[in-house]
Motif scaffolding. Structure first.
Motif, short mmCIF file in Angstrom:
data_model
loop_
_atom_site.label_atom_id
_atom_site.label_comp_id
_atom_site.label_asym_id
_atom_site.label_seq_id
_atom_site.Cartn_x
_atom_site.Cartn_y
_atom_site.Cartn_z
N ILE A 178 0.86 -1.18 0.00
CA ILE A 178 0.00 0.00 0.00
C ILE A 178 0.90 1.22 0.00
N ASP A 179 0.76 2.03 -1.04
CA ASP A 179 1.60 3.22 -1.23
C ASP A 179 0.95 4.43 -0.55
N ASP A 180 1.77 5.38 -0.15
CA ASP A 180 1.29 6.64 0.43
C ASP A 180 0.32 6.41 1.59
N PHE A 181 0.61 5.39 2.40
CA PHE A 181 -0.33 5.04 3.46
C PHE A 181 -0.52 6.19 4.46
N ALA A 232 9.43 3.35 5.11
CA ALA A 232 9.27 4.80 5.16
C ALA A 232 9.72 5.39 3.84
N GLU A 233 8.90 6.25 3.23
CA GLU A 233 9.31 6.85 1.95
C GLU A 233 9.59 8.34 2.07
N GLY A 234 10.48 8.82 1.23
CA GLY A 234 10.82 10.25 1.24
C GLY A 234 11.74 10.65 2.38
MG MG Z 1 4.53 6.71 -2.27
#
Ligand code: MG
Ligand code: C2E
Ligand code: MG
Ligand code: MG
Length: 288
Positions: A178-181, A232-234
């Motif tokens: 799941i992206d951008d959760f 964790a993204e970004g």
């Molecule tokens: Mg994302």
């Protein structure tokens, strides 16, 4: 006078509409041409294990090398591809190109995973199942290490249908992330019904560290409960990376380790960072 001004405004509005529509159909035309002429390419961003700081996988991110406008980011054209249905063909390109690249890397001993983004309209398109069934039936398809990233909002709708589709994807040998959760509107009560392998904590929470630490801990706990790894993204700074390691997030992706790069460059970066042999997660199947 008021009437005249009103008419003027209308005329301005009309001609702006005309211009917007014209530009829109120009972009649509350009996008179709871009597919035919191979102007799309994939860049790759490493995802790093929090404990070892080594590369577990990469995320493939599409770029449009426009002949006159230069490199265009997906934010500028994915929404148009979605609205016009071009996403179907672009998605086909991304999936096959990504998988072929990964197979090539594995042959060369670069045994990592890969994540591919699937847009909402693409997820609902029946042809997606045909495409990925086809890919999964290839002789060298690396089972269990290609991950499909879908955004949270895809999970809104007919839950039985969505769960069934996700199950089919899982059975074919794809992992689901799941992206951008945390930014969408999914019903938390349903999250545990879906076969999810990974939750990607949206960049907005990382940006707000340390204030957002309780929320990140909460998402991490939720991930653990449903047997998914947390990513964790970004992540842009050492302070953020250390904080996320302390919280226990399994993996980290962001400019701190690497920007998304073309194939040759990312392979160099992966060699510098090293490849993680035993990923810090309970559920990721290691490449054999
Ligand atoms: Mg994302
Ligand atoms: P996403 O899947 O959430 O991808 C992460 C985005 O954050 C990427 O932007 C990446 O370049 C950027 N990013 C990663 N680390 C950092 C960081 O440390 N700092 C900052 N400021 N940004 C970071 P990008 O490549 O522009 O992609 C934007 C979105 O476009 C993606 O968000 C994804 O939703 C969509 N997208 C990209 N490629 C594809 C594709 O092949 N198919 C589909 N359907 N969508 C795609
Ligand atoms: Mg993504
Ligand atoms: Mg995003």
């Amino acid at each position: 006078a008021a009437k005249e001004a009103g008419r003027d405004r209308c005329m301005t509005f009309d001609s702006e509409m005309g211009r917007a529509a014209k530009e829109r159909s120009q972009i649509e035309h350009d996008l179709k041409e871009a597919l035919e002429q191979g102007q799309f390419q994939l860049h790759y961003q490493p995802r790093v294990d929090t404990l070892t700081q080594k590369v577990v996988s990469v995320e493939a991110l599409v770029r449009w090398q426009h002949p006159t406008r230069g490199m265009i980011s997906p934010g500028a054209f994915i929404p148009i591809c979605e609205e016009t249905g071009i996403i179907e063909e672009l998605g086909h390109f991304v999936l096959t190109e990504g998988c072929n690249t990964l197979i090539k890397w594995h042959r060369a001993g670069v045994k990592i995973g890969m994540s591919l983004n699937v847009s909402p309209r693409q997820f609902l398109d029946d042809k997606l199942m045909d495409i990925i069934t086809d890919i999964a039936s290839g002789p060298e398809f690396p089972k269990g290490i290609i991950e499909l990233e879908i955004t949270e909002n895809v999970l809104i709708g007919d839950h039985d249908l969505i769960a069934e589709r996700l199950r089919q994807m899982t059975e074919l040998g794809f992992r689901i992330a799941i992206d951008d959760f945390g930014t969408g509107y999914s019903n938390l009560a349903y999250i545990s019904l879906f076969p999810l392998d990974c939750i990607k904590i949206d960049k907005s929470f990382i940006d707000q560290l340390p204030t957002s630490e309780p929320i990140i801990r909460l998402i991490k706990t939720l991930s653990d409960q449903i047997g998914a790894s947390s990513v964790a993204e970004g992540v842009e700074t050492k302070i953020q990376a250390n904080c996320l390691a302390e919280i226990g997030c399994h993996q980290i992706q962001g400019y701190y380790y690497s920007k998304p790069m073309p194939e040759d460059d990312v392979l160099k970066r992966i060699a510098e960072l090293g490849i993680n042999e035993a990923p810090n997660t309970a559920v990721l199947c290691a490449a054999q």
